[in-house]
Design a protein around this motif. Structure first.
Motif, PDB file in Angstrom:
ATOM      1  N   TYR A  38       0.811  -1.221   0.000  1.00 12.79           N
ATOM      2  CA  TYR A  38       0.000   0.000   0.000  1.00 12.79           C
ATOM      3  C   TYR A  38       0.844   1.272   0.000  1.00 12.79           C
ATOM      4  CZ  TYR A  38      -2.860   3.721   2.067  1.00 12.79           C
ATOM      5  OH  TYR A  38      -3.474   4.911   2.326  1.00 12.79           O
ATOM      6  N   GLU A  39       1.920   1.280   0.784  1.00 15.36           N
ATOM      7  CA  GLU A  39       2.768   2.465   0.875  1.00 15.36           C
ATOM      8  C   GLU A  39       3.662   2.573  -0.363  1.00 15.36           C
ATOM      9  OE1 GLU A  39       2.375   4.659   3.087  1.00 15.36           O
ATOM     10  OE2 GLU A  39       1.348   3.652   4.746  1.00 15.36           O
ATOM     11  N   GLU A  40       4.342   3.716  -0.458  1.00 14.06           N
ATOM     12  CA  GLU A  40       5.251   3.940  -1.589  1.00 14.06           C
ATOM     13  C   GLU A  40       6.655   3.416  -1.320  1.00 14.06           C
ATOM     14  OE1 GLU A  40       4.506   4.890  -4.484  1.00 14.06           O
ATOM     15  OE2 GLU A  40       2.503   5.773  -4.268  1.00 14.06           O
ATOM     16  N   GLU A  41       6.842   2.752  -0.186  1.00 14.00           N
ATOM     17  CA  GLU A  41       8.134   2.166   0.151  1.00 14.00           C
ATOM     18  C   GLU A  41       7.919   0.855   0.880  1.00 14.00           C
ATOM     19  OE1 GLU A  41      10.299   4.689   2.829  1.00 14.00           O
ATOM     20  OE2 GLU A  41       8.538   5.122   4.055  1.00 14.00           O
ATOM     21  N   LEU A  42       8.900  -0.019   0.797  1.00 11.19           N
ATOM     22  CA  LEU A  42       8.850  -1.296   1.490  1.00 11.19           C
ATOM     23  C   LEU A  42       9.318  -1.121   2.935  1.00 11.19           C
ATOM     24  CD1 LEU A  42      10.368  -3.454  -1.383  1.00 11.19           C
ATOM     25  CD2 LEU A  42       7.977  -3.488  -0.630  1.00 11.19           C
ATOM     26  N   GLY A  43       8.970  -2.083   3.766  1.00 10.65           N
ATOM     27  CA  GLY A  43       9.433  -2.042   5.157  1.00 10.65           C
ATOM     28  C   GLY A  43       8.324  -2.113   6.175  1.00 10.65           C
ATOM     29  N   GLY A  44       7.094  -1.784   5.767  1.00 10.42           N
ATOM     30  CA  GLY A  44       5.973  -1.882   6.681  1.00 10.42           C
ATOM     31  C   GLY A  44       6.116  -0.978   7.884  1.00 10.42           C
ATOM     32  N   LYS A  45       5.678  -1.464   9.026  1.00  5.90           N
ATOM     33  CA  LYS A  45       5.662  -0.672  10.258  1.00  5.90           C
ATOM     34  C   LYS A  45       7.065  -0.269  10.707  1.00  5.90           C
ATOM     35  CE  LYS A  45       3.859  -0.823  14.988  1.00  5.90           C
ATOM     36  NZ  LYS A  45       3.220  -1.692  16.012  1.00  5.90           N
ATOM     37  N   GLY A 120       0.232  -7.398   8.301  1.00  2.00           N
ATOM     38  CA  GLY A 120       0.276  -6.954   9.691  1.00  2.00           C
ATOM     39  C   GLY A 120      -1.146  -6.711  10.166  1.00  2.00           C
ATOM     40  N   TYR A 121      -1.346  -5.602  10.849  1.00  2.00           N
ATOM     41  CA  TYR A 121      -2.694  -5.251  11.298  1.00  2.00           C
ATOM     42  C   TYR A 121      -3.399  -4.354  10.283  1.00  2.00           C
ATOM     43  CZ  TYR A 121      -1.338  -7.271  15.750  1.00  2.00           C
ATOM     44  OH  TYR A 121      -0.934  -8.133  16.731  1.00  2.00           O
ATOM     45  N   GLY A 122      -2.939  -4.400   9.054  1.00  2.00           N
ATOM     46  CA  GLY A 122      -3.577  -3.623   8.003  1.00  2.00           C
ATOM     47  C   GLY A 122      -2.904  -2.281   7.809  1.00  2.00           C
ATOM     48  N   ILE A 123      -3.605  -1.397   7.145  1.00  2.00           N
ATOM     49  CA  ILE A 123      -3.101  -0.041   6.949  1.00  2.00           C
ATOM     50  C   ILE A 123      -3.153   0.662   8.299  1.00  2.00           C
ATOM     51  CG2 ILE A 123      -3.509   2.154   5.772  1.00  2.00           C
ATOM     52  CD1 ILE A 123      -4.866   0.467   3.545  1.00  2.00           C
TER      53      ILE A 123
END
Length: 340
Positions: A38-45, A120-123
Protein backbone atom coordinates in the motif's frame (compact mmCIF):
# COMPACT_ATOMS: atom_id res chain seq x y z
CA UNK A 1 -9.78 -15.92 -19.66
CA UNK A 2 -6.57 -14.97 -17.85
CA UNK A 3 -3.41 -15.92 -19.69
CA UNK A 4 -1.10 -18.19 -17.71
CA UNK A 5 1.74 -15.73 -18.33
CA UNK A 6 -0.23 -12.99 -16.54
CA UNK A 7 -0.86 -15.14 -13.48
CA UNK A 8 1.61 -15.39 -10.63
CA UNK A 9 2.19 -18.45 -8.46
CA UNK A 10 2.21 -16.38 -5.28
CA UNK A 11 1.02 -12.84 -4.67
CA UNK A 12 2.07 -11.41 -1.32
CA UNK A 13 -0.07 -8.58 0.04
CA UNK A 14 2.10 -6.48 2.32
CA UNK A 15 5.73 -5.38 2.06
CA UNK A 16 6.84 -5.45 5.69
CA UNK A 17 9.20 -8.02 7.25
CA UNK A 18 6.74 -10.91 6.79
CA UNK A 19 6.06 -9.98 3.17
CA UNK A 20 9.70 -9.39 2.30
CA UNK A 21 10.87 -12.69 3.75
CA UNK A 22 7.94 -14.44 2.06
CA UNK A 23 9.14 -13.00 -1.26
CA UNK A 24 12.66 -14.32 -0.69
CA UNK A 25 11.51 -17.76 0.39
CA UNK A 26 9.04 -17.95 -2.48
CA UNK A 27 11.98 -17.44 -4.81
CA UNK A 28 13.80 -20.23 -2.98
CA UNK A 29 10.90 -22.46 -3.93
CA UNK A 30 11.07 -21.36 -7.58
CA UNK A 31 7.68 -19.67 -7.54
CA UNK A 32 6.75 -16.69 -9.71
CA UNK A 33 6.19 -14.01 -7.11
CA UNK A 34 4.58 -10.59 -6.79
CA UNK A 35 4.42 -8.23 -3.80
CA UNK A 36 1.68 -5.58 -3.49
CA UNK A 37 2.34 -2.85 -0.91
CA UNK A 38 0.00 0.00 0.00
CA UNK A 39 2.77 2.46 0.87
CA UNK A 40 5.25 3.94 -1.59
CA UNK A 41 8.13 2.17 0.15
CA UNK A 42 8.85 -1.30 1.49
CA UNK A 43 9.43 -2.04 5.16
CA UNK A 44 5.97 -1.88 6.68
CA UNK A 45 5.66 -0.67 10.26
CA UNK A 46 9.45 -0.67 10.66
CA UNK A 47 9.46 2.58 8.68
CA UNK A 48 7.93 4.26 11.74
CA UNK A 49 11.06 3.59 13.78
CA UNK A 50 13.95 3.61 11.36
CA UNK A 51 16.39 4.94 13.97
CA UNK A 52 15.25 2.64 16.77
CA UNK A 53 17.53 -0.26 17.67
CA UNK A 54 16.10 -3.74 17.05
CA UNK A 55 17.63 -6.40 19.27
CA UNK A 56 15.57 -9.55 18.78
CA UNK A 57 16.27 -10.81 15.26
CA UNK A 58 18.34 -13.99 15.29
CA UNK A 59 21.88 -13.70 13.95
CA UNK A 60 21.87 -9.91 13.82
CA UNK A 61 23.64 -7.62 16.28
CA UNK A 62 21.55 -4.67 17.49
CA UNK A 63 20.38 -3.14 14.20
CA UNK A 64 18.49 0.02 13.35
CA UNK A 65 15.11 -0.23 11.67
CA UNK A 66 16.53 1.38 8.54
CA UNK A 67 19.32 -1.20 8.33
CA UNK A 68 16.87 -4.05 8.82
CA UNK A 69 14.61 -2.75 6.03
CA UNK A 70 17.61 -2.42 3.71
CA UNK A 71 18.82 -5.96 4.41
CA UNK A 72 15.36 -7.51 4.16
CA UNK A 73 14.76 -5.68 0.86
CA UNK A 74 18.07 -6.81 -0.59
CA UNK A 75 17.27 -10.37 0.42
CA UNK A 76 13.75 -10.18 -0.99
CA UNK A 77 15.10 -9.03 -4.36
CA UNK A 78 17.38 -12.08 -4.67
CA UNK A 79 15.05 -13.86 -7.10
CA UNK A 80 13.64 -10.69 -8.71
CA UNK A 81 9.99 -10.69 -7.64
CA UNK A 82 7.60 -8.18 -9.16
CA UNK A 83 7.09 -5.29 -6.71
CA UNK A 84 3.98 -3.10 -6.85
CA UNK A 85 4.03 -0.02 -4.60
CA UNK A 86 1.31 2.49 -3.74
CA UNK A 87 -1.65 0.19 -4.34
CA UNK A 88 -4.27 -0.84 -1.79
CA UNK A 89 -6.04 -4.16 -2.24
CA UNK A 90 -9.78 -3.57 -2.06
CA UNK A 91 -11.17 -6.92 -3.19
CA UNK A 92 -10.21 -10.54 -3.73
CA UNK A 93 -12.35 -12.97 -5.70
CA UNK A 94 -11.83 -16.58 -6.67
CA UNK A 95 -12.41 -17.27 -10.34
CA UNK A 96 -13.97 -20.35 -11.92
CA UNK A 97 -10.54 -21.76 -12.75
CA UNK A 98 -9.49 -21.59 -9.08
CA UNK A 99 -7.15 -18.62 -9.53
CA UNK A 100 -7.56 -15.37 -7.62
CA UNK A 101 -8.52 -11.99 -9.05
CA UNK A 102 -7.13 -9.16 -6.91
CA UNK A 103 -8.42 -5.62 -7.41
CA UNK A 104 -6.67 -2.51 -6.10
CA UNK A 105 -7.63 1.13 -5.58
CA UNK A 106 -5.76 2.05 -8.76
CA UNK A 107 -8.24 0.00 -10.84
CA UNK A 108 -5.53 -2.51 -11.57
CA UNK A 109 -6.16 -6.23 -11.76
CA UNK A 110 -3.74 -8.85 -10.48
CA UNK A 111 -4.05 -12.60 -10.91
CA UNK A 112 -2.52 -15.31 -8.79
CA UNK A 113 -2.74 -19.03 -8.07
CA UNK A 114 -2.21 -18.40 -4.35
CA UNK A 115 -2.11 -15.43 -1.98
CA UNK A 116 -0.09 -14.79 1.15
CA UNK A 117 -1.56 -12.08 3.36
CA UNK A 118 1.30 -10.32 5.16
CA UNK A 119 -0.50 -7.10 5.97
CA UNK A 120 0.28 -6.95 9.69
CA UNK A 121 -2.69 -5.25 11.30
CA UNK A 122 -3.58 -3.62 8.00
CA UNK A 123 -3.10 -0.04 6.95
CA UNK A 124 -1.92 1.61 10.13
CA UNK A 125 -3.28 4.94 11.25
CA UNK A 126 -1.59 6.33 14.33
CA UNK A 127 -3.83 7.06 17.29
CA UNK A 128 -3.67 10.81 17.74
CA UNK A 129 -3.72 12.76 21.00
CA UNK A 130 -7.35 13.44 21.89
CA UNK A 131 -6.95 17.08 22.92
CA UNK A 132 -8.70 19.90 21.04
CA UNK A 133 -6.25 21.84 18.91
CA UNK A 134 -3.40 19.33 19.32
CA UNK A 135 -3.05 18.95 15.56
CA UNK A 136 -1.69 22.49 15.17
CA UNK A 137 1.49 21.42 16.97
CA UNK A 138 2.22 18.53 14.57
CA UNK A 139 4.29 20.81 12.34
CA UNK A 140 6.48 21.96 15.25
CA UNK A 141 7.13 19.82 18.33
CA UNK A 142 4.35 17.22 18.66
CA UNK A 143 5.58 13.92 17.24
CA UNK A 144 3.93 10.56 16.56
CA UNK A 145 7.14 8.97 15.31
CA UNK A 146 10.83 9.57 15.90
CA UNK A 147 12.68 9.80 12.60
CA UNK A 148 15.79 11.65 13.76
CA UNK A 149 17.12 11.03 17.25
CA UNK A 150 19.49 13.99 17.00
CA UNK A 151 16.54 16.37 16.84
CA UNK A 152 15.96 15.76 20.57
CA UNK A 153 19.53 16.22 21.74
CA UNK A 154 19.67 18.47 24.80
CA UNK A 155 15.89 18.81 24.90
CA UNK A 156 13.28 18.27 27.62
CA UNK A 157 11.08 15.50 26.20
CA UNK A 158 7.70 14.17 27.35
CA UNK A 159 6.68 10.72 26.02
CA UNK A 160 3.09 9.51 26.34
CA UNK A 161 2.49 5.76 26.08
CA UNK A 162 3.29 2.44 27.69
CA UNK A 163 4.05 -0.02 24.93
CA UNK A 164 7.27 -1.09 23.24
CA UNK A 165 7.63 2.11 21.23
CA UNK A 166 7.30 4.43 24.23
CA UNK A 167 9.72 2.37 26.32
CA UNK A 168 12.25 1.99 23.53
CA UNK A 169 12.23 5.68 22.60
CA UNK A 170 12.61 6.65 26.24
CA UNK A 171 15.70 4.44 26.52
CA UNK A 172 17.12 5.67 23.21
CA UNK A 173 16.63 9.34 24.16
CA UNK A 174 17.76 9.16 27.78
CA UNK A 175 21.51 9.44 26.99
CA UNK A 176 21.13 12.44 24.65
CA UNK A 177 18.12 14.43 25.89
CA UNK A 178 18.32 16.92 28.72
CA UNK A 179 15.42 15.11 30.42
CA UNK A 180 12.87 12.43 29.55
CA UNK A 181 9.49 12.08 31.22
CA UNK A 182 7.28 9.07 30.44
CA UNK A 183 3.55 9.35 31.11
CA UNK A 184 1.31 6.26 31.11
CA UNK A 185 -2.28 5.59 32.16
CA UNK A 186 -1.35 2.34 33.92
CA UNK A 187 1.37 1.38 36.37
CA UNK A 188 2.41 -1.60 34.23
CA UNK A 189 4.19 -1.17 30.91
CA UNK A 190 3.67 -3.39 27.89
CA UNK A 191 7.25 -3.33 26.59
CA UNK A 192 9.80 -6.13 26.84
CA UNK A 193 10.72 -6.76 30.48
CA UNK A 194 14.43 -6.12 30.00
CA UNK A 195 13.86 -2.70 28.47
CA UNK A 196 11.16 -1.73 30.96
CA UNK A 197 13.62 -2.55 33.75
CA UNK A 198 16.31 -0.51 32.02
CA UNK A 199 13.93 2.45 31.82
CA UNK A 200 12.92 2.16 35.48
CA UNK A 201 16.54 2.06 36.58
CA UNK A 202 17.61 5.12 34.61
CA UNK A 203 17.22 8.88 35.06
CA UNK A 204 13.91 8.79 33.18
CA UNK A 205 11.05 10.33 35.16
CA UNK A 206 8.08 7.93 35.10
CA UNK A 207 4.60 9.20 35.96
CA UNK A 208 1.80 6.63 36.37
CA UNK A 209 -1.15 6.59 36.21
CA UNK A 210 -1.08 9.90 34.38
CA UNK A 211 -2.23 11.21 31.00
CA UNK A 212 -1.62 14.39 29.02
CA UNK A 213 -4.55 16.69 29.71
CA UNK A 214 -3.55 19.93 28.02
CA UNK A 215 -0.89 21.51 25.81
CA UNK A 216 0.13 25.12 26.35
CA UNK A 217 1.51 27.06 23.44
CA UNK A 218 4.57 29.26 23.62
CA UNK A 219 4.08 33.03 23.51
CA UNK A 220 6.60 33.70 20.76
CA UNK A 221 4.18 33.05 17.91
CA UNK A 222 5.87 29.83 16.73
CA UNK A 223 2.98 27.54 17.71
CA UNK A 224 5.21 25.27 19.77
CA UNK A 225 4.25 23.37 22.89
CA UNK A 226 5.93 25.02 25.86
CA UNK A 227 4.12 23.44 28.82
CA UNK A 228 2.22 20.18 29.30
CA UNK A 229 -0.50 19.55 31.88
CA UNK A 230 -0.40 15.99 33.22
CA UNK A 231 -3.48 14.74 35.09
CA UNK A 232 -3.57 11.83 37.53
CA UNK A 233 -6.04 9.26 36.14
CA UNK A 234 -7.57 8.52 39.57
CA UNK A 235 -7.46 11.60 41.80
CA UNK A 236 -7.27 14.10 38.89
CA UNK A 237 -4.49 16.10 40.49
CA UNK A 238 -2.32 17.86 37.92
CA UNK A 239 1.39 18.28 37.40
CA UNK A 240 2.99 20.61 34.92
CA UNK A 241 6.06 20.07 32.78
CA UNK A 242 8.00 22.57 30.71
CA UNK A 243 8.94 20.78 27.52
CA UNK A 244 10.68 21.16 24.19
CA UNK A 245 9.03 18.14 22.56
CA UNK A 246 6.10 15.77 23.09
CA UNK A 247 6.19 12.26 21.62
CA UNK A 248 2.92 10.30 21.54
CA UNK A 249 2.99 6.50 21.19
CA UNK A 250 -0.63 5.43 21.67
CA UNK A 251 -0.60 2.64 19.14
CA UNK A 252 -2.44 2.33 15.85
CA UNK A 253 -5.94 1.99 14.52
CA UNK A 254 -5.82 -0.94 12.09
CA UNK A 255 -7.66 -0.90 8.78
CA UNK A 256 -8.40 -4.32 7.30
CA UNK A 257 -11.53 -3.11 5.59
CA UNK A 258 -11.03 -5.28 2.51
CA UNK A 259 -11.60 -8.31 4.77
CA UNK A 260 -14.77 -7.03 6.41
CA UNK A 261 -17.17 -8.28 3.76
CA UNK A 262 -15.00 -10.73 1.86
CA UNK A 263 -16.70 -13.37 -0.24
CA UNK A 264 -13.91 -15.92 -0.14
CA UNK A 265 -14.43 -17.36 3.35
CA UNK A 266 -11.75 -15.63 5.41
CA UNK A 267 -12.57 -15.71 9.13
CA UNK A 268 -11.54 -12.61 11.07
CA UNK A 269 -11.02 -12.95 14.84
CA UNK A 270 -10.21 -9.81 16.82
CA UNK A 271 -8.85 -8.09 13.69
CA UNK A 272 -6.67 -11.09 12.83
CA UNK A 273 -7.19 -14.06 10.53
CA UNK A 274 -7.84 -17.50 11.86
CA UNK A 275 -5.08 -19.75 10.52
CA UNK A 276 -3.76 -23.24 11.02
CA UNK A 277 -0.22 -23.84 12.24
CA UNK A 278 0.71 -24.23 8.56
CA UNK A 279 -0.55 -20.66 7.91
CA UNK A 280 -3.63 -21.87 6.02
CA UNK A 281 -6.65 -19.56 6.28
CA UNK A 282 -10.26 -20.69 5.97
CA UNK A 283 -10.10 -19.70 2.29
CA UNK A 284 -8.43 -22.47 0.31
CA UNK A 285 -5.37 -21.16 -1.50
CA UNK A 286 -4.90 -18.14 0.76
CA UNK A 287 -2.27 -18.18 3.48
CA UNK A 288 -1.11 -15.67 6.08
CA UNK A 289 2.15 -14.67 7.76
CA UNK A 290 3.07 -12.30 10.55
CA UNK A 291 0.82 -10.23 12.80
CA UNK A 292 -2.33 -10.78 10.75
CA UNK A 293 -2.18 -14.50 11.50
CA UNK A 294 -3.90 -15.81 14.61
CA UNK A 295 -2.58 -19.29 15.33
CA UNK A 296 -1.69 -21.13 18.51
CA UNK A 297 2.09 -20.76 18.11
CA UNK A 298 2.11 -17.12 17.04
CA UNK A 299 4.98 -15.01 18.41
CA UNK A 300 4.58 -11.21 18.20
CA UNK A 301 8.19 -10.61 17.15
CA UNK A 302 9.79 -9.81 13.82
CA UNK A 303 11.73 -13.05 14.22
CA UNK A 304 8.47 -14.98 14.45
CA UNK A 305 7.24 -13.61 11.14
CA UNK A 306 10.11 -15.31 9.32
CA UNK A 307 8.92 -18.77 10.40
CA UNK A 308 5.35 -17.84 9.48
CA UNK A 309 6.55 -16.70 6.05
CA UNK A 310 8.43 -19.92 5.33
CA UNK A 311 5.47 -22.05 6.44
CA UNK A 312 3.07 -19.99 4.30
CA UNK A 313 5.26 -20.30 1.20
CA UNK A 314 5.73 -24.05 1.73
CA UNK A 315 1.96 -24.47 2.04
CA UNK A 316 1.45 -22.41 -1.13
CA UNK A 317 4.00 -24.55 -2.99
CA UNK A 318 2.20 -27.74 -1.99
CA UNK A 319 -1.13 -26.24 -2.95
CA UNK A 320 0.16 -25.56 -6.47
CA UNK A 321 2.38 -28.66 -6.73
CA UNK A 322 1.09 -31.38 -4.37
CA UNK A 323 4.06 -33.65 -5.18
CA UNK A 324 6.68 -31.02 -4.26
CA UNK A 325 8.96 -31.37 -1.26
CA UNK A 326 7.42 -30.03 1.95
CA UNK A 327 10.35 -27.64 2.51
CA UNK A 328 12.94 -25.80 0.45
CA UNK A 329 16.42 -27.25 0.35
CA UNK A 330 18.94 -25.73 2.73
CA UNK A 331 20.27 -22.58 1.04
CA UNK A 332 23.88 -23.77 1.05
CA UNK A 333 22.78 -26.72 -1.12
CA UNK A 334 20.11 -24.99 -3.17
CA UNK A 335 20.76 -24.87 -6.92
CA UNK A 336 18.79 -21.62 -7.12
CA UNK A 337 21.81 -19.78 -5.69
CA UNK A 338 24.30 -20.96 -8.30
CA UNK A 339 23.15 -18.25 -10.70
CA UNK A 340 23.25 -15.45 -8.09
Amino acid sequence: MVLESACYDVTIIGGGPAGLYSAFYSGMRDLKTKVIEYEEELGGKVNVYKEKTIWDVGGLPPTTGAQLISQLTDQAFTFQPTIVLGEQVIDIKKMDNGYFHITTNKNRDHYSKTIILATGYGILKQTKLNIPGAEKFETTNLYYAVKELGKFRGKDVVISGGGNSAVDWANELEPIAKSVTVVHRRDQFGGHEKFVARMRNSSIDILTPYAIDDLESSQDGTCCIENVTLKHCENEQCQFRKTDAVIVNHGYQPDLSFLDHNSIGLKVEERRLRTSNQMETDATGIFAAGDISNHSSSIPLIAGTFTDAALAVNAAKLYIHPDADRYARVSSHNDRFKSQ
